[in-house]
Every structure is written in C-alpha cells, then in structure tokens.
Design a protein around this motif. Sequence first.
Motif, PDB file in Angstrom:
ATOM      1  N   ILE A 272      15.379  35.737  76.381  1.00 11.32           N
ATOM      2  CA  ILE A 272      15.025  34.558  75.585  1.00 11.32           C
ATOM      3  C   ILE A 272      16.261  34.192  74.766  1.00 11.32           C
ATOM      4  CG2 ILE A 272      13.469  33.606  73.851  1.00 11.32           C
ATOM      5  CD1 ILE A 272      11.447  35.782  74.662  1.00 11.32           C
ATOM      6  N   SER A 273      16.966  33.161  75.198  1.00 10.60           N
ATOM      7  CA  SER A 273      18.251  32.840  74.567  1.00 10.60           C
ATOM      8  C   SER A 273      18.128  31.828  73.435  1.00 10.60           C
ATOM      9  CB  SER A 273      19.235  32.315  75.619  1.00 10.60           C
ATOM     10  OG  SER A 273      18.710  31.184  76.284  1.00 10.60           O
ATOM     11  N   ASN A 274      17.012  31.080  73.401  1.00 10.21           N
ATOM     12  CA  ASN A 274      16.740  30.149  72.302  1.00 10.21           C
ATOM     13  C   ASN A 274      15.254  30.160  72.004  1.00 10.21           C
ATOM     14  OD1 ASN A 274      19.218  28.662  73.855  1.00 10.21           O
ATOM     15  ND2 ASN A 274      19.309  28.273  71.645  1.00 10.21           N
ATOM     16  N   SER A 275      14.882  30.409  70.735  1.00  9.35           N
ATOM     17  CA  SER A 275      13.468  30.382  70.365  1.00  9.35           C
ATOM     18  C   SER A 275      13.347  30.337  68.850  1.00  9.35           C
ATOM     19  CB  SER A 275      12.718  31.606  70.891  1.00  9.35           C
ATOM     20  OG  SER A 275      13.132  32.792  70.224  1.00  9.35           O
TER      21      SER A 275
ATOM     22  N   GLY B 236       8.933  32.185  72.685  1.00 13.52           N
ATOM     23  CA  GLY B 236       9.238  32.557  74.063  1.00 13.52           C
ATOM     24  C   GLY B 236       7.985  32.956  74.811  1.00 13.52           C
TER      25      GLY B 236
ATOM     26  N   THR C  55      14.172  33.732  82.327  1.00 12.37           N
ATOM     27  CA  THR C  55      15.250  33.138  81.535  1.00 12.37           C
ATOM     28  C   THR C  55      14.621  32.005  80.747  1.00 12.37           C
ATOM     29  OG1 THR C  55      16.898  33.697  83.222  1.00 12.37           O
ATOM     30  CG2 THR C  55      17.494  32.018  81.597  1.00 12.37           C
TER      31      THR C  55
ATOM     32  N   TYR D 291      14.087  22.564  74.966  1.00 12.49           N
ATOM     33  CA  TYR D 291      13.911  23.400  73.777  1.00 12.49           C
ATOM     34  C   TYR D 291      14.457  22.789  72.494  1.00 12.49           C
ATOM     35  CZ  TYR D 291      18.868  24.666  73.966  1.00 12.49           C
ATOM     36  OH  TYR D 291      20.243  24.634  73.954  1.00 12.49           O
ATOM     37  N   SER D 292      15.330  21.801  72.589  1.00  8.98           N
ATOM     38  CA  SER D 292      16.055  21.359  71.398  1.00  8.98           C
ATOM     39  C   SER D 292      15.329  20.315  70.558  1.00  8.98           C
ATOM     40  CB  SER D 292      17.418  20.793  71.806  1.00  8.98           C
ATOM     41  OG  SER D 292      17.245  19.662  72.650  1.00  8.98           O
TER      42      SER D 292
ATOM     43  N   GLN E   4      14.387  29.283  77.371  1.00  3.57           N
ATOM     44  CA  GLN E   4      14.856  28.512  76.212  1.00  3.57           C
ATOM     45  C   GLN E   4      13.661  27.687  75.742  1.00  3.57           C
ATOM     46  OE1 GLN E   4      18.292  26.679  78.357  1.00  3.57           O
ATOM     47  NE2 GLN E   4      19.429  27.278  76.529  1.00  3.57           N
ATOM     48  N   THR E   5      13.295  27.817  74.495  1.00  2.00           N
ATOM     49  CA  THR E   5      12.096  27.139  74.001  1.00  2.00           C
ATOM     50  C   THR E   5      12.285  26.664  72.567  1.00  2.00           C
ATOM     51  OG1 THR E   5       9.756  27.449  73.454  1.00  2.00           O
ATOM     52  CG2 THR E   5      11.137  29.392  73.393  1.00  2.00           C
TER      53      THR E   5
ATOM     54  N   ASN F 231      12.517  25.955  80.364  1.00  2.19           N
ATOM     55  CA  ASN F 231      13.157  25.198  79.289  1.00  2.19           C
ATOM     56  C   ASN F 231      12.089  24.277  78.721  1.00  2.19           C
ATOM     57  OD1 ASN F 231      14.729  23.709  77.578  1.00  2.19           O
ATOM     58  ND2 ASN F 231      16.067  22.850  79.153  1.00  2.19           N
TER      59      ASN F 231
END
Length: 485
Positions: free
Chosen positions: A391-394, A368, A361, A299-300, A363-364, A341
């Motif tokens: 969705i913890s990262n988007s 999401g 779960t 995702y980063s 992370q993208t 991910n």
Amino acid sequence: MTQKLLSVILAVMLVFTLTIPAMAASADTASTSAVVEQSAVLTFSNSGITETSAGSGYTIDGTTLTITTAGTYRIGGSCSEGAIIVGKGLSNVTLILDNLTLTSSATAPIVVKKSATVNIHLVGTSTLTDNEDPANETSTDTTVADAFEGAAIKVKSGSSVTFCGDGNLNVVANVKNGIKGGATAELIFNGSGTINVSGNSKYYGATTSGAAVNNGIGCDGSIVINQGTYVIKAANDGIKSAPDATDETEGTTIDTESAGIVTINGGTFDLDVDGDGIQADTALNINGGTFDIRTWKGYSVWNDTLADEYSCKGLKASGDRAEEAGIEPALNITGGTFTLNTGDDAVHSDAYATVTGGTFTIQTGDDGMHADTSLTIGSENGLARDPDITISNSYEGLEGGTVYIYSGRQYVVASDDGVNATSKSTAYSVMLQINGGSVSVNMGAGDTDALDSNGDLVINGGTVDITAQFAFDFDGKGELNGGTV
C-alpha cells in the motif's frame, strides 16, 4: 438337450442380439433429428431476418426474433433496429452469436424472459447496442415503463444465462446497464474471449467519454466468472450484485430471495469506473484473476462528499439491502493479482474481510483494506509472502474493528494510521493482533501512529518494522509476547 432345441435357442438369441443395436440406432437417430429440427441459421438485416438454414422453434416478426422452443440457433448479420427474445420458462436454449451486430431503441437487443436457461455462445466479434429512451423508465404510461429494459442484454428474474465460446462481445450501454440480471437471476461467464462494456456516458468525474451510463455487468442474484477478459468503463459500478432494498417513499419491500453474490475464479479485468470496481451485497469471493481497477480519479482526490455520493471503492462487500436486512457482508480473497487505484477504500467490507492470498499494489484516497467488523490477513502457518500487500498511498493502511495478521508480507505507507483497530459499534471488542508475517509501516510526519488500537494491541509473532512519529497507540492492554519488532 436335443440338437433341434439348441438350434431354436441359438436362433432366438441371434435375433435378440441383432434387434438391440437397431433399436438403439433408431433412438439416436430420432434424438439427432429433433436437435436438427429445432436448430436454425438466421441472419439479421435492416429489412428483416433471413432463414439462411430454416428450422423451427422460433417466430419472426419483422426484425424481432422470438425463441419459443429449446434448441440451438446460430444468429448473425447486422441490424440497426432489431431484437432477440427468449420465451419465458424455456430451458436448453443456445444462442450462437456469430459476428452479430444488433441495435435496438425499443427494447434490449437480447431479452431473456423469466425462468429461462440460456447459453450465449460467442463466435467472432458481436456488438449489442441499447438505444432506448431513458425517459421511458419513469413514464407515467405503465405500458411504456414496463417495456423499458435498460440494458443491452436483459435477463429477467429467475433466469440463468451462461456466456461461453472464444469469441468477443462488445456491449454498448447508451441508456443504463450493459448486462443486467433481475431478482434471483444468475450470470455465469465461462468464455475465453473478451467482453467489452462501454457507452456514451462520461466517467472519471465527467472528464472522459465512452462509459456505460450506469453499471457494466449487474445482477441481483449472482455472478460467477471463471475465465475471460473484461474491459469495462462505467459511470457507476463495473461489476455488481446488489438486490433491491426497501424504498420508504414507494413502500417496496426488501428482496430477501436474491443471493447478492459475486464469485470470481479467474479472468483478466480492466475496470475504469466512477463508482465501485466490483461490488457484492452479501459476499464477494475472489479466488484468482488479474485485476486492474481505477475508480473516480484515483487516490489523489478523495473527500467525504465524493465517497458518500459515488462510493468509488475497488473491491466491496456492502449494499443497501444488506444493511436494511441486517446481513453481514463478507469479502474473501484467496488469490489473484490486484492493481488498485481508488478514490475511496481499495478493499472494503461492511462486516468481514479475509485475505489469505494474492498480490496487491494499492493506491487509495482512504483505506487500503477496511472491514467494519473484522479484517483478517493471512492464515495460520501460511506462506511468508501469502498474501503480498503493498500500500504505497493511503490515509489508513489496514483497518478493522478487529485486525488479525497471521502471515504474508504487508508494506504500508499511510498519512494517519498504518494499521488501525477501531469500531463504530460497541457490540464488538476491539483488537489488533499480529501473530506472524512481515509487517512494515512507514508513516508520514506529524501526529501519526504506526499501530493503533482503540482496544488491545498484542504481538505474538512475526516481524514488525516501523518508521513513524509514534510506533504504538492503544487504549487497552499492550503485549509483546514474541516476534521481532
């Protein structure tokens, strides 16, 4: 009735009664004999193929085994230059791969010709390696180009192959694909063992070795997976069903016959790819299974150029054939456990996405869950945690032309919009509607919107919990008709 007549009748009945089982036994024996006659035990070596238990229905030419008749063939041994070919139009062929190690540089280790029906039964651990010359695919010599298979198992157009048994299969795709099915072909996976796809290519942005050069498992027609474990490393897509589209430079036509469908009812999936984790051109249906999918570098590192070149989505209903043929792809998820991910969207459809179950779960680097036309989460009168989405990262958490939320739990962390209704097309009315469920949106600082609709924003029920710079942004009407905000 006289005693003499009665005796004659009883005698005839007795003879008739004894004759029937004898006839049946004779038929069963003939049937069994035919099966045995068409079965064989064959062992590969570098010097040839040994008939450990000879039979019929096949020919041997050096280290090439050609199946010519329906039957069951148990095949083992090890050969650095050999192949198994199932003839065109055959049905009821079973290949028992019994700890077979087979490599080929001239063709695919296993080739199923057109319009055949084959079971591949796995016993022990078998390894198939494709070492063809990749330059052969584009050779100006048509004979050479036509002979190129580009897979460890190649299933020609119109054929159906079912993988079964409790054994394991290592597929080494050093040239192109791991397992590949042609137009209108069908791949069915019923085995309980492990299928491991790897190769000599690099993945994760050319930082890690050991991947299939192109796709792990691909089929233009359809793929059905019911159980088993799948460990796939690929420089392109992990599992893919995408029929050919028009090539304007070559003048080829769209494949309108192939289904372009992937259906997964169960299994365990560990996918490390640079392209898409699982892609279907027409429909991706997931009813169960455990999924751990990583695309590109995760995702980063998302950017527009990367997304266009590699796609790198987790679960995707989309394809060039669908776009050019005017097909509206659908992604349907009713259950499963998903750890995603992804460099681009974790869940994506070019038209419709419906998620009524499953635990996610995510992370993208981008969205999401995204659907160009309509994204539906949960079901009317659905369970409180069905689906359960974290969705913890988007960039944007949940996005669609229209977004309908009916049930389940959705926890979204996003850097732009938490839940966004927007459409590139003017043919659809834009709507964000929450009818039930629990929606929690936690936004970063800056110009961020928790609930954003380029049309109407309507809340009819459910619980909405927002932490954001701006809670609501809508271009049409805004209504709070029920629920708790």
